[in-house]
Design a protein around this motif. Structure first.
Motif, PDB file in Angstrom:
ATOM      1  N   THR A  34     -11.038  23.537  37.903  1.00  0.00           N
ATOM      2  CA  THR A  34     -11.763  23.252  39.137  1.00  0.00           C
ATOM      3  C   THR A  34     -13.032  24.095  39.165  1.00  0.00           C
ATOM      4  O   THR A  34     -12.987  25.292  38.910  1.00  0.00           O
ATOM      5  CB  THR A  34     -10.864  23.584  40.351  1.00  0.00           C
ATOM      6  N   THR A  35     -14.168  23.480  39.456  1.00  0.00           N
ATOM      7  CA  THR A  35     -15.444  24.196  39.406  1.00  0.00           C
ATOM      8  C   THR A  35     -15.496  25.291  40.462  1.00  0.00           C
ATOM      9  O   THR A  35     -14.805  25.224  41.490  1.00  0.00           O
ATOM     10  CB  THR A  35     -16.622  23.232  39.633  1.00  0.00           C
ATOM     11  N   ASP A  36     -16.350  26.284  40.220  1.00  0.00           N
ATOM     12  CA  ASP A  36     -16.511  27.379  41.179  1.00  0.00           C
ATOM     13  C   ASP A  36     -16.906  26.842  42.557  1.00  0.00           C
ATOM     14  O   ASP A  36     -16.413  27.315  43.579  1.00  0.00           O
ATOM     15  CB  ASP A  36     -17.588  28.363  40.698  1.00  0.00           C
ATOM     16  N   ARG A  37     -17.788  25.852  42.572  1.00  0.00           N
ATOM     17  CA  ARG A  37     -18.264  25.309  43.849  1.00  0.00           C
ATOM     18  C   ARG A  37     -17.117  24.687  44.650  1.00  0.00           C
ATOM     19  O   ARG A  37     -16.974  24.917  45.852  1.00  0.00           O
ATOM     20  CB  ARG A  37     -19.352  24.280  43.568  1.00  0.00           C
ATOM     21  N   VAL A  38     -16.298  23.885  43.977  1.00  0.00           N
ATOM     22  CA  VAL A  38     -15.168  23.239  44.658  1.00  0.00           C
ATOM     23  C   VAL A  38     -14.150  24.294  45.080  1.00  0.00           C
ATOM     24  O   VAL A  38     -13.627  24.264  46.203  1.00  0.00           O
ATOM     25  CB  VAL A  38     -14.524  22.173  43.746  1.00  0.00           C
ATOM     26  N   HIS A 162     -10.284   7.217  42.251  1.00  0.00           N
ATOM     27  CA  HIS A 162      -8.828   7.136  42.454  1.00  0.00           C
ATOM     28  C   HIS A 162      -8.519   6.290  43.687  1.00  0.00           C
ATOM     29  O   HIS A 162      -9.162   6.435  44.726  1.00  0.00           O
ATOM     30  CB  HIS A 162      -8.258   8.555  42.640  1.00  0.00           C
ATOM     31  N   PRO A 163      -7.517   5.403  43.602  1.00  0.00           N
ATOM     32  CA  PRO A 163      -7.157   4.610  44.780  1.00  0.00           C
ATOM     33  C   PRO A 163      -6.638   5.521  45.900  1.00  0.00           C
ATOM     34  O   PRO A 163      -6.242   6.652  45.650  1.00  0.00           O
ATOM     35  CB  PRO A 163      -6.050   3.680  44.263  1.00  0.00           C
ATOM     36  N   LEU A 164      -6.638   4.993  47.106  1.00  0.00           N
ATOM     37  CA  LEU A 164      -6.147   5.776  48.241  1.00  0.00           C
ATOM     38  C   LEU A 164      -4.701   6.203  48.007  1.00  0.00           C
ATOM     39  O   LEU A 164      -3.890   5.438  47.487  1.00  0.00           O
ATOM     40  CB  LEU A 164      -6.232   4.941  49.525  1.00  0.00           C
ATOM     41  N   LEU A 165      -4.404   7.414  48.410  1.00  0.00           N
ATOM     42  CA  LEU A 165      -3.048   7.931  48.248  1.00  0.00           C
ATOM     43  C   LEU A 165      -2.146   7.364  49.342  1.00  0.00           C
ATOM     44  O   LEU A 165      -2.576   7.164  50.483  1.00  0.00           O
ATOM     45  CB  LEU A 165      -3.066   9.459  48.330  1.00  0.00           C
ATOM     46  N   ASN A 166      -0.909   7.119  48.981  1.00  0.00           N
ATOM     47  CA  ASN A 166       0.095   6.674  49.940  1.00  0.00           C
ATOM     48  C   ASN A 166       0.784   7.926  50.482  1.00  0.00           C
ATOM     49  O   ASN A 166       1.659   8.482  49.834  1.00  0.00           O
ATOM     50  CB  ASN A 166       1.091   5.746  49.234  1.00  0.00           C
ATOM     51  N   GLN A 181     -17.880  13.777  40.042  1.00  0.00           N
ATOM     52  CA  GLN A 181     -16.879  12.727  39.821  1.00  0.00           C
ATOM     53  C   GLN A 181     -15.535  13.044  40.466  1.00  0.00           C
ATOM     54  O   GLN A 181     -14.533  12.386  40.194  1.00  0.00           O
ATOM     55  CB  GLN A 181     -16.688  12.511  38.309  1.00  0.00           C
ATOM     56  N   VAL A 182     -15.505  14.077  41.315  1.00  0.00           N
ATOM     57  CA  VAL A 182     -14.240  14.570  41.870  1.00  0.00           C
ATOM     58  C   VAL A 182     -14.192  14.343  43.378  1.00  0.00           C
ATOM     59  O   VAL A 182     -15.175  14.537  44.083  1.00  0.00           O
ATOM     60  CB  VAL A 182     -14.110  16.084  41.571  1.00  0.00           C
TER      61      VAL A 182
END
Length: 195
Positions: A34-38, A162-166, A181-182
């Motif tokens: 995971t990037t520092d920014r995120v 990514h599709p919506l999570l259930n 892209q995240v």
């Protein structure tokens, strides 16, 4: 085969007791820290909930998330990591930090989640390898076996498309952002649905 590759990268701890420490990470297929920014955004979101928390990192990878949580005084962290090389590096980094309040379990996360834990968790990180459908399967596994304490925070990082999570009942969306892209989201679980 990546079995004996040396560590070729680093992850930097942003804040807390190990602030600015750099830890080696292995160059393994699918490893995407995971990037520092995120991370900075995520830990700003959850900073007040970390001291004394029990943390579960479902896809340990570089350890960026669990080490950051421990640096900010989480009480305990359990880390699942499928790849033997990455799991070994996580254990070595914990030893380097002289941290004895974390456990690394080398194995398949979805198999591990089939067995209920002795004690639930307050903060959970779900940051799986992309494009394998693992985020949804992990959410379902956590929910089925009482892994989550009441009011647990769950962080989910997926590819943007990514599709919506259930989401199970009782999972409330708190935050959502995109970076490159995240897509990353934070949920609070008001009523864990142990079966």
């Amino acid at each position: 085969m990546a079995r004996n590759r040396p560590a070729t990268g680093q992850v930097r701890i942003i804040a807390g007791q190990w602030r600015s420490r750099k830890l080696p990470i292995q160059d393994l297929e699918g490893l995407r820290p995971t990037t520092d920014r995120v991370r900075e955004t995520l830990f700003n979101w959850i900073a007040g909930d970390l001291p004394g928390a029990r943390v579960l990192d479902c896809f340990g990878g570089s350890g960026a998330l669990c080490f950051e949580a421990l640096s900010r005084y989480a009480k305990y962290a359990k880390v699942f990591e499928l790849q033997a090389g990455a799991a070994k590096q996580l254990k070595q980094n914990l030893a380097t930090l002289k941290c004895d309040c974390a456990e690394v379990v080398q194995g398949d996360t979805l198999v591990q989640l089939k067995t209920p834990p002795a004690e639930g968790f307050d903060v959970v990180f779900i940051d799986p390898p992309f494009r394998k459908g693992l985020a949804q399967a992990c959410i379902d596994g956590l929910n089925a076996q009482a892994w989550l304490n009441e009011d647990a925070l769950v962080y989910v990082e997926t590819e943007r498309e990514h599709p919506l999570l259930n989401l199970p009942a009782g999972w409330l969306p708190l935050k959502e952002k995109q970076a490159g892209q995240v897509t990353y989201r934070l949920y609070r679980v008001e009523h864990p649905e142990a079966e």
